[in-house]
Design an enzyme around this catalytic site. Sequence first.
Site, PDB file in Angstrom:
ATOM      1  N   GLN A 191      -9.322  -7.382 -10.166  1.00  0.00           N
ATOM      2  CA  GLN A 191      -9.926  -6.145  -9.667  1.00  0.00           C
ATOM      3  C   GLN A 191      -9.456  -4.950 -10.495  1.00  0.00           C
ATOM      4  OE1 GLN A 191     -10.397  -5.008  -5.376  1.00  0.00           O
ATOM      5  NE2 GLN A 191      -8.513  -3.874  -5.715  1.00  0.00           N
TER       6      GLN A 191
ATOM      7  N   HIS B 192       0.841  -1.208   0.000  1.00  0.00           N
ATOM      8  CA  HIS B 192       0.000   0.000   0.000  1.00  0.00           C
ATOM      9  C   HIS B 192       0.877   1.259   0.000  1.00  0.00           C
ATOM     10  CE1 HIS B 192      -2.918  -2.805   2.187  1.00  0.00           C
ATOM     11  NE2 HIS B 192      -3.639  -2.369   1.173  1.00  0.00           N
TER      12      HIS B 192
HETATM   13  O1  PAF Z   1      -8.311  -3.731  -2.905  1.00  0.00           O
HETATM   14  C1  PAF Z   1      -8.979  -3.309  -1.925  1.00  0.00           C
HETATM   15  O2  PAF Z   1      -8.461  -3.052  -0.843  1.00  0.00           O
HETATM   16  C2  PAF Z   1     -10.471  -3.115  -2.098  1.00  0.00           C
HETATM   17  O3  PAF Z   1     -11.033  -4.089  -2.912  1.00  0.00           O
HETATM   18  C3  PAF Z   1     -10.847  -1.701  -2.588  1.00  0.00           C
HETATM   19  C4  PAF Z   1     -10.315  -1.425  -3.986  1.00  0.00           C
HETATM   20  C5  PAF Z   1     -10.307  -0.659  -1.626  1.00  0.00           C
HETATM   21  C6  PAF Z   1     -12.367  -1.550  -2.640  1.00  0.00           C
HETATM   22  O4  PAF Z   1     -12.952  -1.776  -1.393  1.00  0.00           O
END
Ligand code: PAF
Length: 271
Positions: free
Chosen positions: A150, A33
């Site tokens: 995603q 992150h």
């Molecule tokens: O990847 C994540 O942490 C989640 O799927 C996101 C993109 C924040 C959506 O809740």
Amino acid sequence: MQIHDTIAGLRAALKSAGRVALVPTMGNLHAGHIALMTQARNHGDAVVATIFVNRLQFRPGEDFEKYPRTFEADCDKLAAAGVDHLFAPAEAEMYPQPQTYHVEPPPEQADILDGAFRPGHFRGVATVVMKLFQIAQPDAALFGKKDFQQLMVIRNMARDFSLPIEIVAGETVRAADGLALSSRNGYLTPAERAEAPRLWRTLTKVVEAIRAGSRDFAGLERQASAEMAAHGWFPAYIAVRDKFNLQLPPAHDSGLVVLAAAKDRQCNARC
Ligand code: PAF
């Protein structure tokens, strides 16, 4: 770093912020992150992180309740990374009444791979990300390649809705032994943690075989699954796919991605 828990507060703060780069997260932040936060600095005058554990993307019986919530530690990490704004709404701010409108990604993107095992998951992801986009109105938004499906769903959503947002991909950050960093790695026992990098090693062999010229994708997938199963794993999928649409690639395809999700007893790992 300014912390906002209301939509109105964030919007007011971003009015004069210039170009906004958004990094949505569910918290329990790790180096993957933080790498996205650092990368975001190249895409905006203001870097905005969000922390929201989104109920809509969890199925009944999944880990919504026990998903690690580590707000204080996350704030320290974001501040140290130079993030300008954190949006961390309560559920009542995001969903003051039950969400009745949803973004429905097409089944050929959302019901394969992870989506085949987590029906409705990508609908929940797309819906909350669309909502975060409306709230923060970013110029760029960053997502990690670890969650490759995603990333593709969000990219295609932005394209199909003509959203004026650049979707930027961040590289997967790995531990020294190859395991992709993930908030859910915290669920692993020491023995499971020691075993987990096998998934990465197995995938690496598939990649090497393809680089060496193999085009028997189905055979490579079968071999990799059998190798994992022989060590007590339950592979959900090990898949060689076209990296733009995640469909089965023709043999001459050069834009490939190798994806896997597998369980070792109770643990989940994704590469
Ligand atoms: O990847 C994540 O942490 C989640 O799927 C996101 C993109 C924040 C959506 O809740």
